[in-house]
Design an enzyme around this catalytic site. Structure first.
Site, mmCIF file in Angstrom:
data_model
loop_
_atom_site.group_PDB
_atom_site.id
_atom_site.type_symbol
_atom_site.label_atom_id
_atom_site.label_comp_id
_atom_site.label_asym_id
_atom_site.label_seq_id
_atom_site.Cartn_x
_atom_site.Cartn_y
_atom_site.Cartn_z
ATOM 1 N N LYS A 83 0.801 -1.227 0.000
ATOM 2 C CA LYS A 83 0.000 0.000 0.000
ATOM 3 C C LYS A 83 0.838 1.283 0.000
ATOM 4 O O LYS A 83 0.467 2.263 -0.630
ATOM 5 C CB LYS A 83 -0.976 0.000 1.181
ATOM 6 C CG LYS A 83 -2.091 -1.032 1.017
ATOM 7 C CD LYS A 83 -3.075 -0.990 2.145
ATOM 8 C CE LYS A 83 -4.055 -2.144 2.021
ATOM 9 N NZ LYS A 83 -5.031 -2.196 3.107
ATOM 10 N N ASP A 130 -10.191 2.021 2.339
ATOM 11 C CA ASP A 130 -10.306 1.211 3.562
ATOM 12 C C ASP A 130 -11.131 1.920 4.641
ATOM 13 O O ASP A 130 -12.001 1.316 5.270
ATOM 14 C CB ASP A 130 -8.926 0.883 4.140
ATOM 15 C CG ASP A 130 -8.235 -0.235 3.374
ATOM 16 O OD1 ASP A 130 -8.932 -1.010 2.698
ATOM 17 O OD2 ASP A 130 -6.993 -0.330 3.459
HETATM 18 P P1 NDP Z 1 0.799 -3.435 9.806
HETATM 19 O O1 NDP Z 1 1.797 -4.516 9.651
HETATM 20 O O2 NDP Z 1 1.002 -2.142 9.109
HETATM 21 O O3 NDP Z 1 0.612 -3.090 11.384
HETATM 22 C C1 NDP Z 1 0.478 -4.119 12.295
HETATM 23 C C2 NDP Z 1 0.097 -3.553 13.657
HETATM 24 O O4 NDP Z 1 -0.219 -4.653 14.515
HETATM 25 C C3 NDP Z 1 1.200 -2.758 14.350
HETATM 26 O O5 NDP Z 1 0.600 -1.729 15.077
HETATM 27 C C4 NDP Z 1 1.820 -3.814 15.278
HETATM 28 O O6 NDP Z 1 2.427 -3.256 16.436
HETATM 29 C C5 NDP Z 1 0.594 -4.583 15.689
HETATM 30 N N1 NDP Z 1 0.858 -5.967 16.119
HETATM 31 C C6 NDP Z 1 1.322 -6.988 15.365
HETATM 32 N N2 NDP Z 1 1.362 -8.132 16.087
HETATM 33 C C7 NDP Z 1 0.911 -7.817 17.343
HETATM 34 C C8 NDP Z 1 0.710 -8.563 18.539
HETATM 35 N N3 NDP Z 1 0.994 -9.870 18.599
HETATM 36 N N4 NDP Z 1 0.227 -7.918 19.626
HETATM 37 C C9 NDP Z 1 -0.073 -6.598 19.570
HETATM 38 N N5 NDP Z 1 0.103 -5.834 18.474
HETATM 39 C C10 NDP Z 1 0.589 -6.432 17.354
HETATM 40 O O7 NDP Z 1 -0.603 -4.127 9.383
HETATM 41 P P2 NDP Z 1 -1.885 -3.376 8.786
HETATM 42 O O8 NDP Z 1 -2.086 -2.154 9.597
HETATM 43 O O9 NDP Z 1 -1.780 -3.264 7.322
HETATM 44 O O10 NDP Z 1 -3.070 -4.442 9.073
HETATM 45 C C11 NDP Z 1 -3.598 -4.619 10.373
HETATM 46 C C12 NDP Z 1 -4.806 -5.553 10.318
HETATM 47 O O11 NDP Z 1 -5.884 -4.972 9.591
HETATM 48 C C13 NDP Z 1 -4.535 -6.891 9.647
HETATM 49 O O12 NDP Z 1 -5.145 -7.907 10.412
HETATM 50 C C14 NDP Z 1 -5.224 -6.762 8.308
HETATM 51 O O13 NDP Z 1 -5.656 -8.018 7.803
HETATM 52 C C15 NDP Z 1 -6.422 -5.902 8.667
HETATM 53 N N6 NDP Z 1 -7.004 -5.164 7.529
HETATM 54 C C16 NDP Z 1 -8.288 -5.473 7.142
HETATM 55 C C17 NDP Z 1 -8.880 -4.812 6.087
HETATM 56 C C18 NDP Z 1 -10.284 -5.169 5.700
HETATM 57 O O14 NDP Z 1 -10.723 -4.758 4.613
HETATM 58 N N7 NDP Z 1 -11.034 -5.882 6.517
HETATM 59 C C19 NDP Z 1 -8.179 -3.758 5.333
HETATM 60 C C20 NDP Z 1 -6.841 -3.474 5.853
HETATM 61 C C21 NDP Z 1 -6.292 -4.177 6.894
HETATM 62 P P3 NDP Z 1 3.958 -2.703 16.424
HETATM 63 O O15 NDP Z 1 3.900 -1.348 15.803
HETATM 64 O O16 NDP Z 1 4.344 -2.675 17.844
HETATM 65 O O17 NDP Z 1 4.757 -3.691 15.598
#
Ligand code: NDP
Length: 283
Positions: A68, A105
């Site tokens: 993205k 989104d």
């Molecule tokens: P990113 O990789 O950009 O961000 C991931 C985030 O999750 C970060 O804030 C990270 O924290 C946190 N994280 C990861 N693992 C853990 C954990 N075990 N415990 C706590 N925090 C955690 O991902 P995206 O933002 O792109 O996507 C996030 C979610 O949104 C995904 O599940 C994706 O599938 C969903 N999504 C759904 C859409 C839909 O249309 N339904 C559209 C877009 C996304 P840190 O910064 O500390 O690493």
């Protein structure tokens, strides 16, 4: 040269994407003739593959993880909401040959919450878990609904604090780590972490969800996610996953490309009917 208009979703991995199915159903419903495929595109190949796709007559692309931000850079110009979110999930070829970048989104999430599930955002205390790409994309559309307050909590607290600072002008928003959630309460908790994808749950204190509160996980699957289960265990009135958001963001992209707005309810109903474990859990 094929005559049929071609669209695709690029991502990596992409095998389990529901987007070809969703856009196929939209096309059938609106009697639009088009082809929509899923293509596995690692980040390092993105710009060459997008170039080739459009050079060969492709009309539009959806871009998902991890593309993205690259799609944002690739676009010749962007809508305001894409500009703010610094991420693009929809690229559209324009009449002059330029490529427009948009991010559907956030509007997809708000439509699913407000229109499909009658969840009130205005005046509500909202918590967003996670400070990654998805959180960035949903903040402005949520703040446009005038919530009472919005807190972003993230595992890496610093990222949440920085993200909140970027949106200060849009409303009351603060960032913190998960330890900053003690003794707070929220009417709506949105899980925008990717923890659910590995069956994990952020560390959430008890009493976090207010009475009559709702939970929404942006992630989705064929079974309730760990966060959807947490919501139900914490007496959420509604605890939903992100399948509706997926269909709504796709409908916005379809509208951008085709100028026709598909009806989303029949598509959501069909996809839900194929997830009997979710239906059982909601009973
Ligand atoms: P990113 O990789 O950009 O961000 C991931 C985030 O999750 C970060 O804030 C990270 O924290 C946190 N994280 C990861 N693992 C853990 C954990 N075990 N415990 C706590 N925090 C955690 O991902 P995206 O933002 O792109 O996507 C996030 C979610 O949104 C995904 O599940 C994706 O599938 C969903 N999504 C759904 C859409 C839909 O249309 N339904 C559209 C877009 C996304 P840190 O910064 O500390 O690493």
């Amino acid at each position: 040269m094929t005559l049929i208009d071609r669209y695709a979703v690029f991502g990596h991995p992409i095998k389990h994407s529901k987007s070809p199915r969703i856009h196929g159903l939209f096309a059938e419903q609106t009697e639009q003739v088009l082809e929509y495929t899923a293509q596995d595109v690692p980040a390092e190949q993105f710009s060459n593959r997008a170039e080739k796709f459009f050079a060969e007559g492709g009309k539009g692309l959806n871009c998902t993880v991890p593309l993205k931000e690259l799609a944002w850079s690739y676009a010749d110009y962007r809508t305001e909401r894409a500009q703010i979110s610094k991420a693009v999930n929809t690229l559209a070829l324009q009449a002059d040959g330029a490529i427009l970048g948009d991010n559907t989104d956030g509007i997809g999430l708000v439509t699913d919450l407000v229109t499909n599930h009658a969840i009130r955002l205005s005046g509500s205390r909202i918590l967003v878990l996670g400070a990654g790409g998805a959180s960035r994309g949903i903040l402005a559309p949520i703040l446009e609904q005038s919530p009472h307050s919005l807190v972003i909590a993230n595992r890496t607290a610093d990222k949440a604090i920085k993200l909140a600072a970027e949106f200060h002008a849009n409303g009351s928003v603060i960032g913190c780590g998960f330890d900053g959630l003690e003794s707070r309460q929220f009417d709506l908790i949105l899980n925008a972490t990717s923890a659910s994808l590995s069956g994990q749950l952020p560390p959430l204190p008890t009493g976090l969800l207010a009475e009559e509160g709702c939970c929404y996980d942006l992630a989705y699957g064929n079974e309730p996610t760990a966060f959807v289960r947490w919501g139900l265990e914490n007496h959420a009135v509604k605890s939903l996953d992100g399948l509706g958001m997926l269909v709504e963001q796709a409908a916005e992209a379809f509208f951008i490309w085709r100028g026709v707005r598909p009806r989303t309810q029949p598509v959501i109903a069909l996809l839900n009917a194929e997830r009997p474990l979710i239906a059982d859990y909601r009973k």
